[in-house]
Design a protein around this motif. Sequence first.
Motif, PDB file in Angstrom:
ATOM      1  N   TRP A  14     -41.646  60.317 -15.322  1.00 55.52           N
ATOM      2  CA  TRP A  14     -43.390  60.064 -15.106  1.00 55.52           C
ATOM      3  C   TRP A  14     -43.540  58.714 -14.566  1.00 55.52           C
ATOM      4  O   TRP A  14     -43.599  57.640 -14.980  1.00 55.52           O
ATOM      5  CB  TRP A  14     -43.689  60.012 -16.472  1.00 55.52           C
ATOM      6  CG  TRP A  14     -45.152  60.168 -16.678  1.00 55.52           C
ATOM      7  CD1 TRP A  14     -46.234  60.863 -16.014  1.00 55.52           C
ATOM      8  CD2 TRP A  14     -46.130  59.172 -17.322  1.00 55.52           C
ATOM      9  NE1 TRP A  14     -47.392  60.407 -16.200  1.00 55.52           N
ATOM     10  CE2 TRP A  14     -47.534  59.324 -17.047  1.00 55.52           C
ATOM     11  CE3 TRP A  14     -46.037  57.807 -18.056  1.00 55.52           C
ATOM     12  CZ2 TRP A  14     -48.610  58.593 -17.741  1.00 55.52           C
ATOM     13  CZ3 TRP A  14     -46.853  57.086 -18.899  1.00 55.52           C
ATOM     14  CH2 TRP A  14     -48.247  57.762 -18.471  1.00 55.52           C
ATOM     15  N   GLY A  15     -43.957  58.945 -13.284  1.00 56.31           N
ATOM     16  CA  GLY A  15     -44.169  57.837 -12.235  1.00 56.31           C
ATOM     17  C   GLY A  15     -45.177  56.976 -12.671  1.00 56.31           C
ATOM     18  O   GLY A  15     -44.945  55.596 -12.742  1.00 56.31           O
ATOM     19  N   PRO A  16     -46.393  57.141 -13.402  1.00 53.10           N
ATOM     20  CA  PRO A  16     -47.292  56.110 -13.750  1.00 53.10           C
ATOM     21  C   PRO A  16     -46.737  55.299 -15.032  1.00 53.10           C
ATOM     22  O   PRO A  16     -47.625  54.425 -15.620  1.00 53.10           O
ATOM     23  CB  PRO A  16     -48.455  57.009 -14.393  1.00 53.10           C
ATOM     24  CG  PRO A  16     -48.342  58.206 -13.747  1.00 53.10           C
ATOM     25  CD  PRO A  16     -46.915  58.458 -13.558  1.00 53.10           C
ATOM     26  N   ILE A  17     -45.502  55.397 -15.502  1.00 53.19           N
ATOM     27  CA  ILE A  17     -45.145  54.596 -16.648  1.00 53.19           C
ATOM     28  C   ILE A  17     -45.188  53.097 -16.241  1.00 53.19           C
ATOM     29  O   ILE A  17     -45.270  52.095 -17.136  1.00 53.19           O
ATOM     30  CB  ILE A  17     -43.721  54.919 -17.086  1.00 53.19           C
ATOM     31  CG1 ILE A  17     -43.231  54.085 -18.116  1.00 53.19           C
ATOM     32  CG2 ILE A  17     -42.612  54.527 -15.692  1.00 53.19           C
ATOM     33  CD1 ILE A  17     -44.120  54.741 -19.384  1.00 53.19           C
ATOM     34  N   TRP A  18     -45.094  52.626 -14.892  1.00 52.89           N
ATOM     35  CA  TRP A  18     -45.455  51.372 -14.707  1.00 52.89           C
ATOM     36  C   TRP A  18     -46.558  50.609 -15.081  1.00 52.89           C
ATOM     37  O   TRP A  18     -46.708  49.456 -15.548  1.00 52.89           O
ATOM     38  CB  TRP A  18     -45.159  51.195 -13.162  1.00 52.89           C
ATOM     39  CG  TRP A  18     -46.236  51.639 -12.190  1.00 52.89           C
ATOM     40  CD1 TRP A  18     -46.256  52.977 -11.701  1.00 52.89           C
ATOM     41  CD2 TRP A  18     -47.551  51.137 -11.855  1.00 52.89           C
ATOM     42  NE1 TRP A  18     -47.629  53.388 -11.140  1.00 52.89           N
ATOM     43  CE2 TRP A  18     -48.301  52.394 -11.182  1.00 52.89           C
ATOM     44  CE3 TRP A  18     -48.022  49.990 -12.023  1.00 52.89           C
ATOM     45  CZ2 TRP A  18     -49.531  51.931 -10.434  1.00 52.89           C
ATOM     46  CZ3 TRP A  18     -49.528  49.657 -11.571  1.00 52.89           C
ATOM     47  CH2 TRP A  18     -50.351  50.779 -10.722  1.00 52.89           C
ATOM     48  N   ARG A  19     -47.737  51.645 -15.333  1.00 51.67           N
ATOM     49  CA  ARG A  19     -49.196  50.964 -15.844  1.00 51.67           C
ATOM     50  C   ARG A  19     -48.779  50.638 -17.236  1.00 51.67           C
ATOM     51  O   ARG A  19     -49.680  49.675 -17.551  1.00 51.67           O
ATOM     52  CB  ARG A  19     -50.002  52.148 -15.634  1.00 51.67           C
ATOM     53  CG  ARG A  19     -50.261  52.854 -14.080  1.00 51.67           C
ATOM     54  CD  ARG A  19     -51.360  53.540 -14.197  1.00 51.67           C
ATOM     55  NE  ARG A  19     -51.492  54.142 -12.673  1.00 51.67           N
ATOM     56  CZ  ARG A  19     -52.083  53.599 -11.794  1.00 51.67           C
ATOM     57  NH1 ARG A  19     -52.791  52.400 -12.108  1.00 51.67           N
ATOM     58  NH2 ARG A  19     -52.451  54.102 -10.659  1.00 51.67           N
ATOM     59  N   VAL A  20     -47.910  51.298 -18.070  1.00 50.20           N
ATOM     60  CA  VAL A  20     -47.954  50.884 -19.303  1.00 50.20           C
ATOM     61  C   VAL A  20     -47.288  49.573 -19.456  1.00 50.20           C
ATOM     62  O   VAL A  20     -47.393  48.544 -20.381  1.00 50.20           O
ATOM     63  CB  VAL A  20     -47.088  52.176 -20.199  1.00 50.20           C
ATOM     64  CG1 VAL A  20     -46.985  51.846 -21.684  1.00 50.20           C
ATOM     65  CG2 VAL A  20     -47.781  53.518 -20.003  1.00 50.20           C
ATOM     66  N   MET A  21     -46.098  49.460 -18.481  1.00 51.36           N
ATOM     67  CA  MET A  21     -45.191  48.353 -18.701  1.00 51.36           C
ATOM     68  C   MET A  21     -46.062  47.213 -18.393  1.00 51.36           C
ATOM     69  O   MET A  21     -45.796  46.069 -19.006  1.00 51.36           O
ATOM     70  CB  MET A  21     -44.033  48.464 -17.302  1.00 51.36           C
ATOM     71  CG  MET A  21     -43.220  49.400 -17.578  1.00 51.36           C
ATOM     72  SD  MET A  21     -42.124  49.705 -15.951  1.00 51.36           S
ATOM     73  CE  MET A  21     -40.803  50.884 -16.637  1.00 51.36           C
ATOM     74  N   MET A  22     -46.984  47.316 -17.454  1.00 48.75           N
ATOM     75  CA  MET A  22     -47.773  46.041 -17.219  1.00 48.75           C
ATOM     76  C   MET A  22     -48.908  45.989 -18.001  1.00 48.75           C
ATOM     77  O   MET A  22     -49.203  44.762 -18.501  1.00 48.75           O
ATOM     78  CB  MET A  22     -48.509  46.272 -15.845  1.00 48.75           C
ATOM     79  CG  MET A  22     -47.505  46.032 -14.402  1.00 48.75           C
ATOM     80  SD  MET A  22     -48.330  46.123 -12.958  1.00 48.75           S
ATOM     81  CE  MET A  22     -47.300  45.883 -11.849  1.00 48.75           C
ATOM     82  N   GLY A  23     -49.426  46.958 -18.758  1.00 52.41           N
ATOM     83  CA  GLY A  23     -50.712  46.905 -19.734  1.00 52.41           C
ATOM     84  C   GLY A  23     -50.139  46.150 -20.962  1.00 52.41           C
ATOM     85  O   GLY A  23     -51.132  45.650 -21.692  1.00 52.41           O
TER      86      GLY A  23
END
Length: 457
Positions: free
Chosen positions: A172-181
């Motif tokens: 799931w590519g957008p997982i980076w958004r969770v990492m940063m958030g």
Amino acid sequence: MQEHRLTRIGDSFLKYASSVIALGGFLFGYDTGVINGALSFLSQPDQLNLSSAQQGIVSSSLIIGCCIGALLSGRLADRIGRKATLQWVAIIFTIATLGCSFALTSGMLIVFRAVLGVSVGCASDLAPMYLAEISPSEWRSQNVNKNAVAIVIGQLSAFAINAVLGNIWEDWGPIWRVMMGVAALPAFLLWLLSFDLPQSPKWQLLNNSLTQAKKNFRKLGFPKVDIQKNLIRAKEMVKTEQDNLNIKEIFSNKGLVYLLLAGITIGFIQQLSGVNAIMYYGTVLLEKVGMSRGMSLYSNILVGVISTVATLLGTRLIVKHNHQRMLGVGLLGNAVCLGLLTVVLQGNFFSNTGTNIAVLLLLAFFLAVQQGIVSPVTWLLLSEIFPQQIKARFMAISTTVIWLTNFTISLLCPILLGSFGTANLFLTFTCSNIFCVCLTFLILKPHWLKISFKRVK
């Protein structure tokens, strides 16, 4: 008996206050470490599709903000106070973190990372200064070191969260958004808890809040003798008006010039060691030497754990020894670890698996030395070499140098890595650490620092 009871209450409140302030260090560590794992995901074609140059810009955009934040933090902390500055830092942390998480384009991410950097830069300068000013002399080193410990715990948290999220949701590519958030939660907590913090009593003395300063000194457990010394010192500063020194007066005073040069040298040394090349691009570096992305993410946890343990042990060690000498020893240890890394990568002595293990162990040892000795001792030196009346401004300049050097390295690292390879990158940092050892013993003379400090006071 009454005085003993008040001292215990003061110690308890001091521990609480120093722990809250150290949350700024935790956020500093998390926000500088999270890009390590997030970069691989946000660079994918279905996400922001970043090239190597764009990766460098996204990573270094935080550092541009840090330079601005560090430069502004001194005057801001002097004008509105340490507590109010920390509260604004927490607000910017929260808003900018959420902005990064919801960024739709690389441009938006770069802007929000730069804004986030302003808060990181402020926190990096403000936290050790604030901790030093609220601490009685017997607690000062220990409390300033809390910030160094919080930084590596923040980095470890970023590595662990990146590894868990990146492996569970690897497709799931957008997982980076969770990492940063995730960092928005401790940022909001810092803002919430900051209302219970005391203002720096030393700042209050310089701003003619004598009654409040005495109250906070007692609340924080300062002995009567220390309170009296601080009151006398504050009166002398007001009389001589050294807190209003202009640039011309600074450069006409040899003691001030030397202290400023020492602070700039310390800031330069901390980043030229190459630590943040590993912190920002560790996953990319490990993938370059043959590890899978999942294994690289988990390997960062091991590196982070070793760094954290080393910091906990190192901060106890450096308090008992000469700080300048410990800095030189740490930098020499860095050079040995990175030199061995260069040999391992250029020599092809092991199988692919053996090389991966050797690289991982040597990187862990390098970070253990850097995070256990070099980083905490530099923050400790910066918090103690400047007299109170110039501390905020000189620490701000020194911290700005840290971030400017950091920016240059983070921007050039992916380009150098792509052009010259991993082994030559480590060779470059081996040489830079040897150069820093020379700087330490040539410029940071304990005797000179003491004489200059006394002359300014």
